[in-house]
Design an enzyme around this catalytic site. Structure first.
Site, PDB file in Angstrom:
ATOM      1  N   TYR A  33       0.890  -1.250  -0.052  1.00 28.50           N
ATOM      2  CA  TYR A  33      -0.088   0.042  -0.028  1.00 28.50           C
ATOM      3  C   TYR A  33       0.970   1.182   0.115  1.00 28.50           C
ATOM      4  O   TYR A  33       1.964   1.487   0.495  1.00 28.50           O
ATOM      5  CB  TYR A  33      -0.750   0.032   1.399  1.00 28.50           C
ATOM      6  CG  TYR A  33      -0.304   0.466   2.485  1.00 28.50           C
ATOM      7  CD1 TYR A  33      -0.539   1.632   2.979  1.00 28.50           C
ATOM      8  CD2 TYR A  33       0.471  -0.583   3.190  1.00 28.50           C
ATOM      9  CE1 TYR A  33       0.094   2.041   4.251  1.00 28.50           C
ATOM     10  CE2 TYR A  33       0.898  -0.239   4.426  1.00 28.50           C
ATOM     11  CZ  TYR A  33       0.872   1.069   5.064  1.00 28.50           C
ATOM     12  OH  TYR A  33       1.314   1.437   6.075  1.00 28.50           O
ATOM     13  N   ARG A  52       7.827   3.943  -4.865  1.00 23.13           N
ATOM     14  CA  ARG A  52       7.923   3.093  -3.785  1.00 23.13           C
ATOM     15  C   ARG A  52       6.870   1.936  -4.203  1.00 23.13           C
ATOM     16  O   ARG A  52       7.273   0.814  -3.670  1.00 23.13           O
ATOM     17  CB  ARG A  52       7.878   3.741  -2.523  1.00 23.13           C
ATOM     18  CG  ARG A  52       8.032   2.558  -1.477  1.00 23.13           C
ATOM     19  CD  ARG A  52       8.214   3.284  -0.097  1.00 23.13           C
ATOM     20  NE  ARG A  52       7.036   4.034   0.375  1.00 23.13           N
ATOM     21  CZ  ARG A  52       6.772   4.793   1.510  1.00 23.13           C
ATOM     22  NH1 ARG A  52       7.862   5.102   2.435  1.00 23.13           N
ATOM     23  NH2 ARG A  52       5.656   5.339   1.723  1.00 23.13           N
ATOM     24  N   ARG A 100      -7.379 -20.557  -1.795  1.00 21.62           N
ATOM     25  CA  ARG A 100      -6.287 -20.410  -0.598  1.00 21.62           C
ATOM     26  C   ARG A 100      -5.288 -21.423  -0.818  1.00 21.62           C
ATOM     27  O   ARG A 100      -5.570 -22.817  -0.820  1.00 21.62           O
ATOM     28  CB  ARG A 100      -6.946 -20.532   0.740  1.00 21.62           C
ATOM     29  CG  ARG A 100      -6.210 -20.304   2.002  1.00 21.62           C
ATOM     30  CD  ARG A 100      -6.786 -20.429   3.088  1.00 21.62           C
ATOM     31  NE  ARG A 100      -5.954 -20.017   4.407  1.00 21.62           N
ATOM     32  CZ  ARG A 100      -4.894 -20.442   4.806  1.00 21.62           C
ATOM     33  NH1 ARG A 100      -4.587 -21.551   4.369  1.00 21.62           N
ATOM     34  NH2 ARG A 100      -4.087 -19.968   5.676  1.00 21.62           N
ATOM     35  N   LYS A 148       6.685  -1.981   1.871  1.00 26.91           N
ATOM     36  CA  LYS A 148       5.264  -1.489   2.498  1.00 26.91           C
ATOM     37  C   LYS A 148       4.111  -2.322   2.584  1.00 26.91           C
ATOM     38  O   LYS A 148       3.187  -2.010   1.410  1.00 26.91           O
ATOM     39  CB  LYS A 148       5.208  -0.023   2.076  1.00 26.91           C
ATOM     40  CG  LYS A 148       4.092   0.835   2.864  1.00 26.91           C
ATOM     41  CD  LYS A 148       4.154   2.271   2.576  1.00 26.91           C
ATOM     42  CE  LYS A 148       3.205   3.206   3.431  1.00 26.91           C
ATOM     43  NZ  LYS A 148       3.693   3.222   4.747  1.00 26.91           N
ATOM     44  N   GLU A 180      12.392   1.959  14.562  1.00 27.87           N
ATOM     45  CA  GLU A 180      11.496   2.996  13.933  1.00 27.87           C
ATOM     46  C   GLU A 180      10.224   3.026  14.658  1.00 27.87           C
ATOM     47  O   GLU A 180       9.973   2.276  15.636  1.00 27.87           O
ATOM     48  CB  GLU A 180      11.316   2.829  12.235  1.00 27.87           C
ATOM     49  CG  GLU A 180      10.334   1.588  11.795  1.00 27.87           C
ATOM     50  CD  GLU A 180      10.512   1.332  10.481  1.00 27.87           C
ATOM     51  OE1 GLU A 180      10.249   2.348   9.659  1.00 27.87           O
ATOM     52  OE2 GLU A 180      10.140   0.037  10.115  1.00 27.87           O
TER      53      GLU A 180
END
Length: 285
Positions: A33, A52, A100, A148, A180
């Site tokens: 995301y 990114r 799945r 991310k 972080e």
């Protein structure tokens, strides 16, 4: 009036938005995301966010749902349909819906793309004015934090634990070093006026705001050291702050119960926030 959201080719009222229960973002957190800040009705530094996004998909071997140019067109349409002045535009790409299986589906499975907006103050932030309280929490995340991904449960757990201790957020600690924040990059300014933040690696997210703020700090003449720092060093800092797309530069005034300075955001933090806001307004699209 409800928000208009985007789901796989359709602009819909949020109440009508649906996605498959077999989507791998839901089953495996198999998605990435980005969040572009909305300021003055436009997006801040959006090309860097899309770059990114492309890297995150590449690192996971994920087929993009469409070109970056098409994604940007959808983003602009979202801004037209949700005319907010400040907030964020969230977009998420998953590997799509398939039976799945831990093995990735083949390339015929179409990636999912969703977007939505969130309205909230960005410049006139109450938290930025009073400063953030931080507690330390163990970093239990995976080893590819440079991607991310939507797998945010460990960060969510750390933030909830910090708030349970009376803090606003957590700085996560691994092997005795600060990595972080739960959704931001972490910085200290030492008593010798050196700005210290962890170097880029797979241990932290390569923040878009981080990149801009470090460049601006260099222009201001600040000495910068990209290196590890310890919780003990952080508690002895002259100033501290975090950066992210949603918080810009936000001062930290208390670390693990230790007040920094006079308990308000420090002068260099305030200065960096001011010049970043100027930068943001010069990089709108």
């Amino acid at each position: 009036m409800s928000r208009v959201v985007y789901v796989n080719g359709e602009f819909l009222p949020e109440e009508e938005a649906k996605i498959s229960i077999f989507d791998r973002g839901f089953l495996f957190a198999d998605g990435v995301y980005e969040v572009s800040t909305i300021l003055d009705g436009k997006m801040v530094d959006n090309p860097a966010h899309l770059e990114r996004l492309g890297r995150s998909m590449y690192e996971l071997g994920m087929t993009p749902p469409c070109s970056m140019e098409e994604i940007e067109v959808i983003q602009q349409e979202m801004l037209k349909r949700n005319p907010i002045q400040e907030g964020g535009l969230y977009l998420q790409v998953t590997r799509g819906a398939a039976d799945r299986d831990f093995v990735y589906p083949d390339e015929s499975t179409r990636s999912s793309l969703i977007m939505f907006t969130q309205e909230k103050p960005v410049v006139e932030s109450a938290l930025a004015k009073r400063g953030m309280r931080i507690s330390f929490q163990p970093d239990i995340r995976w080893q590819r934090r440079d991607i991310k991904t939507v797998g945010l449960l460990p960060a969510s757990m750390a933030k909830v634990a910090a708030q349970g201790e009376g803090a606003d957020d957590a700085w996560m600690v691994e092997d005795g070093k600060v990595t972080e924040g739960t959704s931001n990059n972490a910085y200290i300014i030492t008593q010798d006026d050196v700005l210290v933040t962890k170097a880029r690696s797979n241990k932290i997210l390569h923040g878009i705001t981080r990149k801009a703020v470090l460049a601006l700090a260099k222009e201001e003449g600040l000495t910068i050291e990209e290196r590890d720092f310890t919780p003990e060093e952080a508690k002895l800092a002259k100033e501290a702050f975090v950066t992210s797309a949603s918080t810009f530069v936000t001062g930290v005034v208390n670390i693990d119960g230790q007040q920094l300075g006079n308990g308000t955001p420090g002068p260099m933090t305030i200065r960096l926030r001011e010049i970043y806001i100027d930068f943001a307004r010069q990089n709108l699209s």
